[in-house]
Design a protein around this motif. Structure first.
Motif, mmCIF file in Angstrom:
data_model
loop_
_atom_site.group_PDB
_atom_site.id
_atom_site.type_symbol
_atom_site.label_atom_id
_atom_site.label_comp_id
_atom_site.label_asym_id
_atom_site.label_seq_id
_atom_site.Cartn_x
_atom_site.Cartn_y
_atom_site.Cartn_z
ATOM 1 N N TYR A 11 0.820 -1.214 0.000
ATOM 2 C CA TYR A 11 0.000 0.000 0.000
ATOM 3 C C TYR A 11 0.857 1.268 0.000
ATOM 4 O O TYR A 11 0.707 2.130 -0.857
ATOM 5 N N ALA A 12 1.773 1.381 0.964
ATOM 6 C CA ALA A 12 2.579 2.596 1.081
ATOM 7 C C ALA A 12 3.505 2.771 -0.114
ATOM 8 O O ALA A 12 3.640 3.874 -0.658
ATOM 9 N N GLY A 13 4.150 1.698 -0.546
ATOM 10 C CA GLY A 13 5.054 1.783 -1.686
ATOM 11 C C GLY A 13 4.338 2.106 -2.982
ATOM 12 O O GLY A 13 4.792 2.938 -3.769
ATOM 13 N N PHE A 14 3.208 1.426 -3.205
ATOM 14 C CA PHE A 14 2.431 1.664 -4.423
ATOM 15 C C PHE A 14 1.973 3.117 -4.499
ATOM 16 O O PHE A 14 2.143 3.784 -5.518
ATOM 17 N N TYR A 15 1.373 3.605 -3.419
ATOM 18 C CA TYR A 15 0.851 4.974 -3.451
ATOM 19 C C TYR A 15 1.960 6.019 -3.482
ATOM 20 O O TYR A 15 1.781 7.094 -4.059
ATOM 21 N N THR A 16 3.115 5.720 -2.921
ATOM 22 C CA THR A 16 4.250 6.641 -3.044
ATOM 23 C C THR A 16 4.653 6.766 -4.504
ATOM 24 O O THR A 16 4.824 7.879 -5.015
ATOM 25 N N ALA A 17 4.807 5.632 -5.179
ATOM 26 C CA ALA A 17 5.183 5.663 -6.598
ATOM 27 C C ALA A 17 4.104 6.333 -7.444
ATOM 28 O O ALA A 17 4.404 7.125 -8.342
ATOM 29 N N MET A 40 0.015 -5.152 -5.510
ATOM 30 C CA MET A 40 -0.313 -4.667 -4.185
ATOM 31 C C MET A 40 -1.619 -5.331 -3.773
ATOM 32 O O MET A 40 -2.500 -5.527 -4.606
ATOM 33 N N THR A 41 -1.747 -5.661 -2.497
ATOM 34 C CA THR A 41 -2.945 -6.328 -1.982
ATOM 35 C C THR A 41 -3.741 -5.371 -1.118
ATOM 36 O O THR A 41 -3.184 -4.711 -0.242
ATOM 37 N N TYR A 42 -5.045 -5.290 -1.345
ATOM 38 C CA TYR A 42 -5.936 -4.551 -0.452
ATOM 39 C C TYR A 42 -6.238 -5.470 0.735
ATOM 40 O O TYR A 42 -7.165 -6.275 0.696
ATOM 41 N N GLN A 43 -5.446 -5.373 1.780
ATOM 42 C CA GLN A 43 -5.561 -6.282 2.915
ATOM 43 C C GLN A 43 -6.912 -6.252 3.624
ATOM 44 O O GLN A 43 -7.355 -7.296 4.125
ATOM 45 N N PRO A 44 -7.620 -5.119 3.686
ATOM 46 C CA PRO A 44 -8.919 -5.160 4.378
ATOM 47 C C PRO A 44 -9.929 -6.125 3.741
ATOM 48 O O PRO A 44 -10.884 -6.531 4.400
ATOM 49 N N PHE A 45 -9.718 -6.503 2.480
ATOM 50 C CA PHE A 45 -10.640 -7.413 1.814
ATOM 51 C C PHE A 45 -10.231 -8.883 1.914
ATOM 52 O O PHE A 45 -10.929 -9.758 1.408
ATOM 53 N N LEU A 46 -9.114 -9.170 2.563
ATOM 54 C CA LEU A 46 -8.668 -10.562 2.666
ATOM 55 C C LEU A 46 -9.654 -11.472 3.396
ATOM 56 O O LEU A 46 -9.827 -12.620 2.994
ATOM 57 N N PRO A 47 -10.352 -11.000 4.454
ATOM 58 C CA PRO A 47 -11.359 -11.888 5.067
ATOM 59 C C PRO A 47 -12.469 -12.290 4.097
ATOM 60 O O PRO A 47 -12.961 -13.421 4.153
ATOM 61 N N GLU A 48 -12.842 -11.399 3.180
ATOM 62 C CA GLU A 48 -13.868 -11.741 2.192
ATOM 63 C C GLU A 48 -13.364 -12.795 1.213
ATOM 64 O O GLU A 48 -14.115 -13.647 0.759
ATOM 65 N N VAL A 59 -8.824 -8.357 -5.288
ATOM 66 C CA VAL A 59 -8.185 -7.774 -4.112
ATOM 67 C C VAL A 59 -6.766 -7.278 -4.423
ATOM 68 O O VAL A 59 -6.137 -6.656 -3.603
ATOM 69 N N ILE A 60 -6.286 -7.547 -5.614
ATOM 70 C CA ILE A 60 -4.922 -7.148 -5.950
ATOM 71 C C ILE A 60 -4.916 -6.091 -7.058
ATOM 72 O O ILE A 60 -5.839 -5.999 -7.860
#
Length: 155
Positions: A11-17, A40-48, A59-60
């Protein structure tokens, strides 16, 4: 041209770039992102994903698909010599090399924590990556399949 090296494509690396791509003018700096995974993975959606509510591909975010001006290296940064402004890049296949930089952004992310409970490190599955979420879903489905073949219990 100044070189900006981003360690980690989460998340942080992707959005920085992504923000640098929008703000830097052509030729103002060369941006490179290094991560062993090309997404990059949207981790909040991993439970789904683990529950089977959504597919893993939803999610990626593919780094190459969205970062058009950023050089993407699928490898690990295994060393940083900040005094000489050089990072050691180690790919899964092939020889490693040293990558020079002027600015470095370290966003390497996190790993699943294991608590001091006997057996948890050997038997539990974390929930930080898409692979772990799919492994949980597959284990649950396998257990349901096995349970469906058991004889009925007492009335």
């Amino acid at each position: 041209m100044p070189k900006i090296l981003i360690v980690g494509g989460g998340y942080a690396g992707f959005y920085t770039a992504w923000k640098l791509e929008k703000q830097l003018r052509k030729g103002e700096a060369e941006v490179t992102i290094v991560d062993p995974l090309p997404y990059m993975t949207y981790q909040p959606f991993l439970p789904e994903v683990a529950a089977g509510e959504i597919e893993a591909r939803h999610v990626i975010v593919g780094l190459r698909r969205h970062l058009k001006k950023t050089r993407i290296i699928t490898a690990r940064v295994t060393g940083i010599d900040h005094a000489n402004k050089v990072a050691t890049i180690t790919p899964d296949v092939g020889e490693g090399w040293e990558e020079a930089y002027d600015q470095i952004v370290v966003t390497a992310g996190a790993v699943s924590r294991t608590f001091p409970i006997p057996g948890i490190a050997d038997n539990a599955i974390g929930l930080k990556t898409i692979e772990e979420a799919v492994a949980i879903r597959d284990r649950i489905l396998t257990n349901f399949d096995q349970a469906s073949n058991l004889p009925p219990g007492p009335d």
